[in-house]
Design an enzyme around this catalytic site. Structure first.
Site, PDB file in Angstrom:
ATOM      1  N   PHE A  79       1.167  -8.441  12.213  1.00  0.00           N
ATOM      2  CA  PHE A  79       1.233  -8.889  13.611  1.00  0.00           C
ATOM      3  C   PHE A  79      -0.046  -8.523  14.369  1.00  0.00           C
ATOM      4  O   PHE A  79      -0.577  -9.322  15.133  1.00  0.00           O
ATOM      5  CB  PHE A  79       2.441  -8.254  14.313  1.00  0.00           C
ATOM      6  CG  PHE A  79       3.736  -8.872  13.906  1.00  0.00           C
ATOM      7  CD1 PHE A  79       4.158 -10.072  14.464  1.00  0.00           C
ATOM      8  CD2 PHE A  79       4.541  -8.276  12.955  1.00  0.00           C
ATOM      9  CE1 PHE A  79       5.351 -10.655  14.087  1.00  0.00           C
ATOM     10  CE2 PHE A  79       5.741  -8.848  12.571  1.00  0.00           C
ATOM     11  CZ  PHE A  79       6.144 -10.040  13.135  1.00  0.00           C
TER      12      PHE A  79
ATOM     13  N   GLU B 224      21.369  -4.652  11.122  1.00  0.00           N
ATOM     14  CA  GLU B 224      21.315  -6.077  10.774  1.00  0.00           C
ATOM     15  C   GLU B 224      21.674  -6.291   9.304  1.00  0.00           C
ATOM     16  O   GLU B 224      22.376  -7.246   8.955  1.00  0.00           O
ATOM     17  CB  GLU B 224      19.922  -6.640  11.114  1.00  0.00           C
ATOM     18  CG  GLU B 224      19.726  -6.683  12.626  1.00  0.00           C
ATOM     19  CD  GLU B 224      18.355  -7.132  13.110  1.00  0.00           C
ATOM     20  OE1 GLU B 224      18.211  -7.304  14.326  1.00  0.00           O
ATOM     21  OE2 GLU B 224      17.440  -7.310  12.299  1.00  0.00           O
TER      22      GLU B 224
ATOM     23  N   ALA C  58       6.822  -5.076  16.657  1.00  0.00           N
ATOM     24  CA  ALA C  58       5.830  -6.146  16.603  1.00  0.00           C
ATOM     25  C   ALA C  58       5.040  -6.259  17.906  1.00  0.00           C
ATOM     26  O   ALA C  58       3.826  -6.483  17.888  1.00  0.00           O
ATOM     27  CB  ALA C  58       6.533  -7.463  16.284  1.00  0.00           C
ATOM     28  N   GLN C  59       5.724  -6.095  19.052  1.00  0.00           N
ATOM     29  CA  GLN C  59       5.040  -6.257  20.338  1.00  0.00           C
ATOM     30  C   GLN C  59       3.891  -5.270  20.521  1.00  0.00           C
ATOM     31  O   GLN C  59       2.850  -5.614  21.083  1.00  0.00           O
ATOM     32  CB  GLN C  59       6.044  -6.127  21.494  1.00  0.00           C
ATOM     33  CG  GLN C  59       6.705  -7.431  21.872  1.00  0.00           C
ATOM     34  CD  GLN C  59       5.702  -8.521  22.231  1.00  0.00           C
ATOM     35  OE1 GLN C  59       4.697  -8.297  22.881  1.00  0.00           O
ATOM     36  NE2 GLN C  59       5.967  -9.736  21.767  1.00  0.00           N
TER      37      GLN C  59
ATOM     38  N   GLY D  70      -5.511  -5.883   6.966  1.00  0.00           N
ATOM     39  CA  GLY D  70      -4.110  -6.175   7.261  1.00  0.00           C
ATOM     40  C   GLY D  70      -3.936  -7.441   8.071  1.00  0.00           C
ATOM     41  O   GLY D  70      -4.459  -7.565   9.175  1.00  0.00           O
TER      42      GLY D  70
ATOM     43  N   ASP E 155       1.632  -0.370  13.982  1.00  0.00           N
ATOM     44  CA  ASP E 155       2.492   0.705  13.465  1.00  0.00           C
ATOM     45  C   ASP E 155       1.693   1.945  13.063  1.00  0.00           C
ATOM     46  O   ASP E 155       2.191   3.059  13.110  1.00  0.00           O
ATOM     47  CB  ASP E 155       3.229   0.217  12.201  1.00  0.00           C
ATOM     48  CG  ASP E 155       4.499  -0.544  12.535  1.00  0.00           C
ATOM     49  OD1 ASP E 155       4.699  -0.867  13.716  1.00  0.00           O
ATOM     50  OD2 ASP E 155       5.274  -0.830  11.599  1.00  0.00           O
TER      51      ASP E 155
HETATM   52  C1  LIG Z   1      12.929  -4.807   7.847  1.00  0.00           C
HETATM   53  C2  LIG Z   1      12.152  -4.716   9.144  1.00  0.00           C
HETATM   54  C3  LIG Z   1      12.683  -5.268  10.307  1.00  0.00           C
HETATM   55  C4  LIG Z   1      11.984  -5.190  11.507  1.00  0.00           C
HETATM   56  N1  LIG Z   1      12.529  -5.771  12.630  1.00  0.00           N
HETATM   57  C5  LIG Z   1      11.813  -5.788  13.782  1.00  0.00           C
HETATM   58  C6  LIG Z   1      12.307  -6.479  14.926  1.00  0.00           C
HETATM   59  O1  LIG Z   1      13.401  -7.042  14.907  1.00  0.00           O
HETATM   60  N2  LIG Z   1      11.527  -6.482  16.043  1.00  0.00           N
HETATM   61  C7  LIG Z   1      10.288  -5.875  16.083  1.00  0.00           C
HETATM   62  O2  LIG Z   1       9.612  -5.951  17.109  1.00  0.00           O
HETATM   63  N3  LIG Z   1       9.820  -5.215  15.030  1.00  0.00           N
HETATM   64  C8  LIG Z   1      10.537  -5.155  13.870  1.00  0.00           C
HETATM   65  N4  LIG Z   1      10.038  -4.503  12.780  1.00  0.00           N
HETATM   66  C9  LIG Z   1       8.775  -3.777  12.917  1.00  0.00           C
HETATM   67  C10 LIG Z   1       7.571  -4.716  12.871  1.00  0.00           C
HETATM   68  O3  LIG Z   1       7.683  -5.590  11.764  1.00  0.00           O
HETATM   69  C11 LIG Z   1       6.312  -3.876  12.803  1.00  0.00           C
HETATM   70  O4  LIG Z   1       6.253  -3.055  13.942  1.00  0.00           O
HETATM   71  C12 LIG Z   1       5.062  -4.759  12.735  1.00  0.00           C
HETATM   72  O5  LIG Z   1       5.080  -5.529  11.543  1.00  0.00           O
HETATM   73  C13 LIG Z   1       3.801  -3.911  12.782  1.00  0.00           C
HETATM   74  O6  LIG Z   1       2.696  -4.759  12.740  1.00  0.00           O
HETATM   75  P1  LIG Z   1       1.333  -4.270  12.077  1.00  0.00           P
HETATM   76  O7  LIG Z   1       0.346  -5.360  12.340  1.00  0.00           O
HETATM   77  O8  LIG Z   1       1.012  -2.904  12.541  1.00  0.00           O
HETATM   78  O9  LIG Z   1       1.633  -4.154  10.515  1.00  0.00           O
HETATM   79  P2  LIG Z   1       2.315  -5.178   9.504  1.00  0.00           P
HETATM   80  O10 LIG Z   1       2.878  -6.348  10.198  1.00  0.00           O
HETATM   81  O11 LIG Z   1       3.203  -4.351   8.654  1.00  0.00           O
HETATM   82  O12 LIG Z   1       1.074  -5.679   8.634  1.00  0.00           O
HETATM   83  C14 LIG Z   1       0.363  -4.828   7.792  1.00  0.00           C
HETATM   84  C15 LIG Z   1      -0.423  -5.668   6.797  1.00  0.00           C
HETATM   85  O13 LIG Z   1      -1.344  -4.822   6.144  1.00  0.00           O
HETATM   86  C16 LIG Z   1      -1.384  -5.122   4.752  1.00  0.00           C
HETATM   87  N5  LIG Z   1      -1.811  -3.909   4.055  1.00  0.00           N
HETATM   88  C17 LIG Z   1      -1.256  -2.679   4.129  1.00  0.00           C
HETATM   89  N6  LIG Z   1      -1.964  -1.793   3.411  1.00  0.00           N
HETATM   90  C18 LIG Z   1      -3.002  -2.475   2.875  1.00  0.00           C
HETATM   91  C19 LIG Z   1      -4.104  -2.113   2.023  1.00  0.00           C
HETATM   92  N7  LIG Z   1      -4.284  -0.859   1.617  1.00  0.00           N
HETATM   93  N8  LIG Z   1      -4.955  -3.091   1.649  1.00  0.00           N
HETATM   94  C20 LIG Z   1      -4.792  -4.366   2.052  1.00  0.00           C
HETATM   95  N9  LIG Z   1      -3.798  -4.758   2.870  1.00  0.00           N
HETATM   96  C21 LIG Z   1      -2.918  -3.826   3.276  1.00  0.00           C
HETATM   97  C22 LIG Z   1       0.051  -5.542   4.437  1.00  0.00           C
HETATM   98  O14 LIG Z   1       0.093  -6.350   3.273  1.00  0.00           O
HETATM   99  C23 LIG Z   1       0.446  -6.291   5.711  1.00  0.00           C
HETATM  100  O15 LIG Z   1       0.169  -7.665   5.602  1.00  0.00           O
HETATM  101  C24 LIG Z   1      10.734  -4.544  11.557  1.00  0.00           C
HETATM  102  C25 LIG Z   1      10.192  -3.985  10.399  1.00  0.00           C
HETATM  103  C26 LIG Z   1      10.905  -4.072   9.199  1.00  0.00           C
HETATM  104  C27 LIG Z   1      10.324  -3.465   7.937  1.00  0.00           C
END
Ligand SMILES: Cc1cc2nc3c(=O)[nH]c(=O)nc-3n(C[C@H](O)[C@H](O)[C@H](O)COP(=O)(O)OP(=O)(O)OC[C@H]3O[C@@H](n4cnc5c(N)ncnc54)[C@H](O)[C@@H]3O)c2cc1C
Length: 432
Positions: free
Chosen positions: A18, A174, A321-322, A15, A304
């Protein structure tokens, strides 16, 4: 598949979101052999997906090539790969392009849309978790208007001009606000033959109030902003069913609509194979206080996907994201400690507050000691989002777009590049 390029411990990060980006960056110049796997070759800035869906931004502004992020990092490799299975018994992962071995595995796959098992809603509504899904929604909105223009049946015409956003969290708020701006400033001019007053935007929230995790003050103000923009905000309203034509809510009430946006929940993006791991509420993987997946010695989960109970956060950290950024940074330090046989440090979340925007000059910001709404909150929201967007080009393009949109009241990206066709999408197995 052999993936070792040095004698250093092999760390696989699944992944490039963030969390994944932060851990890889923080391990730059460390004696590890990093391999990131992601099914996309880009990082998605999810907080601005709704602006792509409503024509405010080009998709390229919120997607950034992962290879470019790590261009100069010597201990880093990247593969576009969809990870299908984790094999802890032989320390490998199975992907659509082959198997890869690891010494340490970091799962940072984030979350996916949760339809709570409601198959028909999943089939007919529009999720917004990826760039292709945001583009699908953009096409659907515009296609509905093109169709409404030529539709003779008045009931169907109305349904084509009715949008229901389900879920009154920041994404729902939003999106509803952006739809209202699209209606009031753009569609009214693009479709003079349609009576724009017939465009209805509903925002449904199941709990007592929209933006429930925010302060009462922020919820009330956001509701007031939305209502002034013409959004029909319905709290304590649960959707029971959607068959592609009609939404049923609160058991017996119905609305005819050809556009339902589903932002009512997410669940952890789990990869099969971790038989010993405990999966808790929201499909998240339970971890120790330093992100180690309980039951394993060399598998970690962040962002997440991770569920970590601490005295301050007894029900886990917020899915924002944080959390992912801070856990990624902390785990980078901890992995080096673990490799050096030192004790890892527990994760401490620093809550920087919450914010959501409703439209031009309108946002709500909740900080620990200060809550404010309106124009200054909106400027704060924009500044923070620009700050966290990956890449100088994306920051610059987004800022220019926002300035142009602000003064022109326009949404330049309202083009149907790829027609949205639900049935063919389903045949491709939702290959979005
Ligand atoms: C529409 C929307 C609006 C949001 N607004 C906000 C906001 O305003 N403020 C805020 O703080 N947070 C916001 N969030 C939440 C925030 O985006 C998430 O909390 C954050 O992205 C989590 O980060 P992460 O690194 O855990 O996962 P992600 O950023 O979701 O990254 C996961 C990555 O894993 C990859 N992946 C998943 N499964 C697989 C697999 N099986 N094989 C290969 N790759 C895989 C995906 O392609 C992705 O690139 C929002 C979320 C959404 C959907």
């Amino acid at each position: 598949m052999k993936n070792q390029t040095t004698q250093f411990p092999k760390v696989i990060i699944i992944g490039g979101g963030f969390g994944g980006i932060q851990i890889a960056k923080k391990m730059n110049k460390k004696e590890v052999d990093l391999l990131m796997l992601d099914r996309h070759n880009y990082h998605t800035f999810q907080p601005l997906l709704y602006q792509v869906a409503t024509g405010g931004l080009e998709p390229d502004s919120i997607a950034f090539p992962l290879r470019k992020v790590f261009q100069d990092q010597k201990n880093f490799n990247f593969r576009v790969a969809d990870v299908k299975h984790i094999n802890p018994e032989n320390k490998s992962v199975t992907t659509d392009i082959g198997d890869f071995d690891y010494d340490y595995l970091v799962i940072a796959t984030g979350s996916e849309t949760n339809f709570f098992g409601q198959k028909e809603i999943e089939h007919f509504s529009m999720p917004m978790k990826t760039v292709p899904e945001a583009l699908n929604l953009r096409s659907l909105i515009l296609q509905n208007f093109e169709e409404a223009l030529v539709e003779k049946d008045l009931e169907r015409k109305q349904a084509l001009m009715t949008f229901v956003v389900v879920g009154g969290g920041p994404t729902g708020v939003e999106t509803a606000g952006a739809l209202a701006e699209l209606k009031n400033h753009v569609l009214v001019h693009d479709y003079p033959e349609l009576d724009i007053h017939n465009m209805k935007i509903y925002l449904f929230e199941g709990s007592e109030r929209i933006l429930e995790p925010f302060s009462l003050q922020a919820s009330k103000k956001a509701k007031e902003f939305l209502q002034n923009m013409g959004v029909i905000v319905m709290e304590k309203t649960r959707v029971n069913h959607y068959d592609g034509d009609k939404v049923t809510y609160n058991t017996t009430e119905t609305i005819f609509t050809k556009g339902v946006v589903w932002s009512a929940g997410v669940k952890g993006a789990i990869i099969p194979g971790l038989e010993k791991a405990e999966i808790v509420r929201g499909g998240r993987i339970k971890t120790t206080n330093f992100n180690l997946v309980e039951g394993y010695e060399n598998i970690f989960a962040i962002g997440d996907l991770a569920y970590m109970e601490t005295p301050e956060w007894p029900h886990g950290h917020p899915g924002v994201a944080q959390t992912a950024i801070q856990q990624g940074q902390q785990l980078a330090d901890n992995l080096i400690r673990i490799i050096n046989n030192e004790k890892p440090h527990p994760f401490n979340y620093f809550d920087k507050g919450s914010m959501a925007t409703v439209g031009r000059n309108k946002a709500v910001v909740d900080l620990k000691y200060w809550k404010f709404q309106g124009f200054f909150a909106w400027l704060t929201w924009m500044f923070i989002h620009l700050l966290f967007l990956v890449g100088f080009r994306n920051k610059a393009v987004t800022l220019i777009n926002w300035i142009v949109n602000y003064f022109s009241y326009d949404r330049g990206s309202r083009v149907i590049i790829r027609k949205f066709n639900r049935e063919s999408m389903m045949e491709e197995g939702k290959a979005v």
